[in-house]
Design a protein around this motif. Structure first.
Motif, PDB file in Angstrom:
ATOM      1  N   GLY A   1       0.812  -1.212   0.000  1.00 54.96           N
ATOM      2  CA  GLY A   1       0.000   0.000   0.000  1.00 54.96           C
ATOM      3  C   GLY A   1       0.846   1.263   0.000  1.00 54.96           C
ATOM      4  N   ARG A   2       0.168   2.385   0.147  1.00 53.52           N
ATOM      5  CA  ARG A   2       0.837   3.690   0.125  1.00 53.52           C
ATOM      6  C   ARG A   2       1.343   4.078   1.508  1.00 53.52           C
ATOM      7  N   ALA A   3       2.134   5.120   1.542  1.00 53.05           N
ATOM      8  CA  ALA A   3       2.676   5.638   2.801  1.00 53.05           C
ATOM      9  C   ALA A   3       1.525   5.934   3.762  1.00 53.05           C
ATOM     10  N   PRO A   4       1.681   5.581   5.028  1.00 48.54           N
ATOM     11  CA  PRO A   4       0.590   5.785   5.986  1.00 48.54           C
ATOM     12  C   PRO A   4       0.329   7.247   6.354  1.00 48.54           C
ATOM     13  N   SER A   5       1.297   8.138   6.097  1.00 50.06           N
ATOM     14  CA  SER A   5       1.079   9.561   6.364  1.00 50.06           C
ATOM     15  C   SER A   5       2.059  10.387   5.534  1.00 50.06           C
ATOM     16  N   THR A   6       1.838  11.686   5.519  1.00 51.34           N
ATOM     17  CA  THR A   6       2.732  12.582   4.783  1.00 51.34           C
ATOM     18  C   THR A   6       3.970  12.938   5.591  1.00 51.34           C
ATOM     19  N   GLU A   7       4.076  12.413   6.784  1.00 50.40           N
ATOM     20  CA  GLU A   7       5.241  12.702   7.628  1.00 50.40           C
ATOM     21  C   GLU A   7       6.282  11.581   7.596  1.00 50.40           C
ATOM     22  N   HIS A   8       6.159  10.656   6.665  1.00 45.67           N
ATOM     23  CA  HIS A   8       7.208   9.653   6.467  1.00 45.67           C
ATOM     24  C   HIS A   8       8.216  10.266   5.498  1.00 45.67           C
ATOM     25  N   LEU A   9       9.290  10.812   6.068  1.00 47.91           N
ATOM     26  CA  LEU A   9      10.230  11.614   5.295  1.00 47.91           C
ATOM     27  C   LEU A   9      11.648  11.073   5.378  1.00 47.91           C
ATOM     28  N   LEU A  10      12.357  11.229   4.281  1.00 48.67           N
ATOM     29  CA  LEU A  10      13.815  11.166   4.279  1.00 48.67           C
ATOM     30  C   LEU A  10      14.246  12.591   3.999  1.00 48.67           C
ATOM     31  N   VAL A  11      15.133  13.136   4.808  1.00 47.08           N
ATOM     32  CA  VAL A  11      15.557  14.522   4.641  1.00 47.08           C
ATOM     33  C   VAL A  11      17.054  14.550   4.387  1.00 47.08           C
ATOM     34  N   PHE A  12      17.433  15.239   3.317  1.00 52.62           N
ATOM     35  CA  PHE A  12      18.842  15.424   2.976  1.00 52.62           C
ATOM     36  C   PHE A  12      19.141  16.915   3.021  1.00 52.62           C
TER      37      PHE A  12
ATOM     38  N   TRP B   1       9.690  22.618   6.424  1.00 51.53           N
ATOM     39  CA  TRP B   1      10.412  22.082   5.280  1.00 51.53           C
ATOM     40  C   TRP B   1      10.282  22.965   4.050  1.00 51.53           C
ATOM     41  N   GLU B   2       9.297  23.845   4.032  1.00 48.99           N
ATOM     42  CA  GLU B   2       9.082  24.731   2.890  1.00 48.99           C
ATOM     43  C   GLU B   2       9.964  25.981   2.939  1.00 48.99           C
ATOM     44  N   GLN B   3      10.548  26.287   4.098  1.00 48.46           N
ATOM     45  CA  GLN B   3      11.314  27.530   4.250  1.00 48.46           C
ATOM     46  C   GLN B   3      12.490  27.604   3.283  1.00 48.46           C
ATOM     47  N   VAL B   4      13.305  26.582   3.248  1.00 47.03           N
ATOM     48  CA  VAL B   4      14.468  26.566   2.343  1.00 47.03           C
ATOM     49  C   VAL B   4      14.626  25.201   1.686  1.00 47.03           C
ATOM     50  N   GLY B   5      13.506  24.541   1.464  1.00 46.12           N
ATOM     51  CA  GLY B   5      13.593  23.216   0.883  1.00 46.12           C
ATOM     52  C   GLY B   5      12.459  22.929  -0.072  1.00 46.12           C
ATOM     53  N   LYS B   6      12.530  21.735  -0.640  1.00 44.72           N
ATOM     54  CA  LYS B   6      11.459  21.227  -1.504  1.00 44.72           C
ATOM     55  C   LYS B   6      11.145  19.811  -1.048  1.00 44.72           C
ATOM     56  N   THR B   7       9.887  19.472  -1.153  1.00 41.97           N
ATOM     57  CA  THR B   7       9.424  18.142  -0.780  1.00 41.97           C
ATOM     58  C   THR B   7       8.970  17.420  -2.041  1.00 41.97           C
ATOM     59  N   PHE B   8       9.401  16.173  -2.154  1.00 39.25           N
ATOM     60  CA  PHE B   8       9.103  15.346  -3.320  1.00 39.25           C
ATOM     61  C   PHE B   8       8.419  14.067  -2.857  1.00 39.25           C
ATOM     62  N   GLU B   9       7.491  13.567  -3.654  1.00 38.24           N
ATOM     63  CA  GLU B   9       6.770  12.343  -3.307  1.00 38.24           C
ATOM     64  C   GLU B   9       7.052  11.282  -4.356  1.00 38.24           C
ATOM     65  N   ASP B  10       7.323  10.059  -3.891  1.00 40.89           N
ATOM     66  CA  ASP B  10       7.557   8.957  -4.827  1.00 40.89           C
ATOM     67  C   ASP B  10       6.233   8.282  -5.178  1.00 40.89           C
ATOM     68  N   ILE B  11       6.294   7.254  -5.994  1.00 45.09           N
ATOM     69  CA  ILE B  11       5.070   6.607  -6.487  1.00 45.09           C
ATOM     70  C   ILE B  11       4.318   5.839  -5.402  1.00 45.09           C
ATOM     71  N   ASP B  12       4.954   5.622  -4.246  1.00 42.77           N
ATOM     72  CA  ASP B  12       4.290   4.961  -3.120  1.00 42.77           C
ATOM     73  C   ASP B  12       3.735   5.950  -2.106  1.00 42.77           C
ATOM     74  N   GLY B  13       3.934   7.243  -2.347  1.00 38.96           N
ATOM     75  CA  GLY B  13       3.436   8.257  -1.420  1.00 38.96           C
ATOM     76  C   GLY B  13       4.427   8.637  -0.324  1.00 38.96           C
ATOM     77  N   TYR B  14       5.608   8.048  -0.326  1.00 41.01           N
ATOM     78  CA  TYR B  14       6.634   8.423   0.649  1.00 41.01           C
ATOM     79  C   TYR B  14       7.353   9.660   0.144  1.00 41.01           C
TER      80      TYR B  14
END
Length: 138
Positions: free
Chosen positions: A73-84, A114-127
């Motif tokens: 299934g898809r990611a359980p929430s939008t807070e499952h993040l990898l941050v670089f 995360w929006e202040q000086v970054g960008k957030t990207f989502e993969d095909i599984d919602g992570y």
């Protein structure tokens, strides 16, 4: 009663393992977007297929697994993040282009930090993967 805790060794390797229903596509996306190498691949190892991605000299890996016959299934929430954290603006901009070219979608983060000086990207599984254009410090 006093508890004494010891830190794990500093030279330990961190592996983040994540389920997927799209093993081959996810492996390609993350390899292309982040420049990861395939370090290991396995088929039907006790009912699991998987791939380990990373860099041989880095102390972290990503492992994607699919349990045969089970839907992840898809990611359980939008807070499952990898941050670089990428402090060089040119490298950060190139990295952001690589994410899009690899098939990630730019999304608005649910956490405004995360929006202040970054960008957030989502993969095909919602992570999600966040690329921060700053150096990480305490």
């Amino acid at each position: 009663m006093e508890f004494k805790f010891e830190m794990i060794p500093q030279d330990s390797t961190l592996r983040v393992v994540r389920p997927t229903d799209n093993l081959n596509k996810i492996a390609l996306m993350y390899s292309k977007a982040l420049g990861f190498e395939m370090l290991k691949q396995f088929k039907d190892y006790d009912g699991f297929n998987g791939v380990v991605l990373g860099h041989k000299k880095h102390a972290y890996h990503l492992e994607f697994v699919e349990k045969i016959g089970v839907e992840a299934g898809r990611a359980p929430s939008t807070e499952h993040l990898l941050v670089f954290y990428v402090d060089c603006s040119r490298v950060w901009e190139r990295s952001c282009r690589n994410m899009i070219d690899a098939g990630f979608t730019v999304v608005e983060s649910s956490n405004p930090y995360w929006e202040q000086v970054g960008k957030t990207f989502e993969d095909i599984d919602g992570y999600r993967v966040v690329l921060q254009n700053r150096d990480w410090s305490l």
